[in-house]
Design a protein around this motif. Sequence first.
Motif, short mmCIF file in Angstrom:
data_model
loop_
_atom_site.label_atom_id
_atom_site.label_comp_id
_atom_site.label_asym_id
_atom_site.label_seq_id
_atom_site.Cartn_x
_atom_site.Cartn_y
_atom_site.Cartn_z
N UNK A 235 17.38 8.29 -0.57
CA UNK A 235 17.22 8.23 0.88
C UNK A 235 17.96 6.97 1.31
N UNK A 236 19.00 7.14 2.11
CA UNK A 236 19.89 6.02 2.38
C UNK A 236 20.42 6.10 3.81
N UNK B 65 32.68 2.03 11.68
CA UNK B 65 32.32 2.59 12.96
C UNK B 65 31.51 3.86 12.90
N UNK B 66 30.90 4.15 11.76
CA UNK B 66 30.12 5.38 11.61
C UNK B 66 28.79 5.06 10.95
N UNK B 67 27.82 5.93 11.15
CA UNK B 67 26.54 5.85 10.47
C UNK B 67 26.51 6.98 9.44
N UNK B 68 26.10 6.64 8.23
CA UNK B 68 26.06 7.59 7.12
C UNK B 68 24.62 7.69 6.64
N UNK B 69 24.17 8.91 6.35
CA UNK B 69 22.79 9.09 5.91
C UNK B 69 22.70 10.07 4.75
N UNK B 70 21.67 9.88 3.94
CA UNK B 70 21.29 10.78 2.87
C UNK B 70 19.78 10.90 2.89
N UNK B 71 19.27 12.12 2.98
CA UNK B 71 17.84 12.37 3.06
C UNK B 71 17.42 13.23 1.87
N UNK B 72 16.90 12.58 0.86
CA UNK B 72 16.48 13.24 -0.38
C UNK B 72 17.65 14.05 -0.97
N UNK B 73 18.82 13.47 -0.93
CA UNK B 73 20.02 14.13 -1.45
C UNK B 73 20.22 13.73 -2.91
N UNK B 74 20.95 14.56 -3.64
CA UNK B 74 21.31 14.22 -5.01
C UNK B 74 22.25 13.03 -4.99
N UNK C 183 20.17 0.25 4.34
CA UNK C 183 19.06 0.19 3.39
C UNK C 183 18.87 1.57 2.77
N UNK C 184 18.14 1.59 1.67
CA UNK C 184 17.87 2.87 1.01
C UNK C 184 17.07 2.65 -0.26
N UNK C 185 16.63 3.77 -0.86
CA UNK C 185 15.93 3.72 -2.14
C UNK C 185 16.26 4.96 -2.94
N UNK C 186 16.05 4.86 -4.24
CA UNK C 186 16.34 5.95 -5.17
C UNK C 186 15.13 6.24 -6.03
N UNK C 187 14.85 7.53 -6.24
CA UNK C 187 13.86 7.98 -7.21
C UNK C 187 14.63 8.59 -8.36
#
Length: 345
Positions: free
Chosen positions: A191-192, A198-207, A141-145
């Motif tokens: 934020x994603x 087999x991996x978890x990927x994250x983005x925290x207020x990233x471009x 899940x995630x969202x974009x601004x």
Amino acid sequence: MHTFTVDYSKDRPDPRTWVNRGYFAHSLPRLIPLCQLFGHKPVVDGYDSNYGTRDRARWVACDRCGVRPEPQGVLDADTWQLGQPYTGPFNPGQPMSPTVRKQLAARGHDAGIRQPGAWPARPEGAIGCQLVIGRSPTLGFGFKVGNAGSEHVLSAHIGLGPLGALYVHTECFGTFLQRRLNPTGFHSRVVDLSFHHGRVWWSLWARRNEHRAKDPRWMSGNANINPAHYLLGPRTNTVLDRTEKTPATVHLLDGTQHAVTVRMEKWQQCRPRGRRKTFWAVDWDCPTGIPIRNHAWKGYETYGGHFPAPDGLTDADGWAEEAARLVAESCMRSRDRYGYRAPAA
């Protein structure tokens, strides 16, 4: 208000996806109660170049709802700063067309044509979504601004893998939130959280779709969540042996022929504390390319590939011809997936 739907399954049919449809609603009235009660809050909007040039622009927008006057105005970038309250004049009664206004501005005439015009009487926006029931390519899940120039101001998604996915976006709606969180620049923020391979990927207020070396490590990254990785060690793939490249011909169902080179590769897949798996694979190459889809900028040809070989293929006398037949089947499956249409003669 105008509504319509799009059936995406026609472009990419998949028997494991039951529904893949988009729903859109345009020309929806925007609810902007603060601006309707107290009037718009004009500020200077625009951009500065990120490449050391003097490419700059300034115009007027409402700091609360993001609506721009019509026309939005052309301000002096040396006089007005981004985010500064606009206290200059408006010219709401411009009788000329946008074409005439641009022609006069190109000739150096002002006479109020560069001033912002009237605020729109009924600001409108749009909302869209895509619903997938059945297999979907996303799990997470995630969202974009959005940024100052984004067509989609806000967007979000949730993917449930084999169960389906939902994607939503807004146009113009949510501008107040966008101007509070990401008011300047042209980089959307995301934020994603997703899971694949087999991996978890994250983005925290990233471009969005961009990574810089100076970004902090917590902003984006991935980690292995496969228990076998920690119990048995990391998996490695090694080529043990390979044949020489052998010429062959791929015959497609449309009657076209393509010269390729094929070779067999013996691979070993193992972990330090696990069983070793050995298998053969077909590696092929086509310098001229084989068309598999119709697309303007993504290209429509494939130039090679790699896939596991069936058991006993390496022992057959005509293994090169059999490998070419498997390449033809792979290309036909890709054509069915992308809905390829041969160009007219």
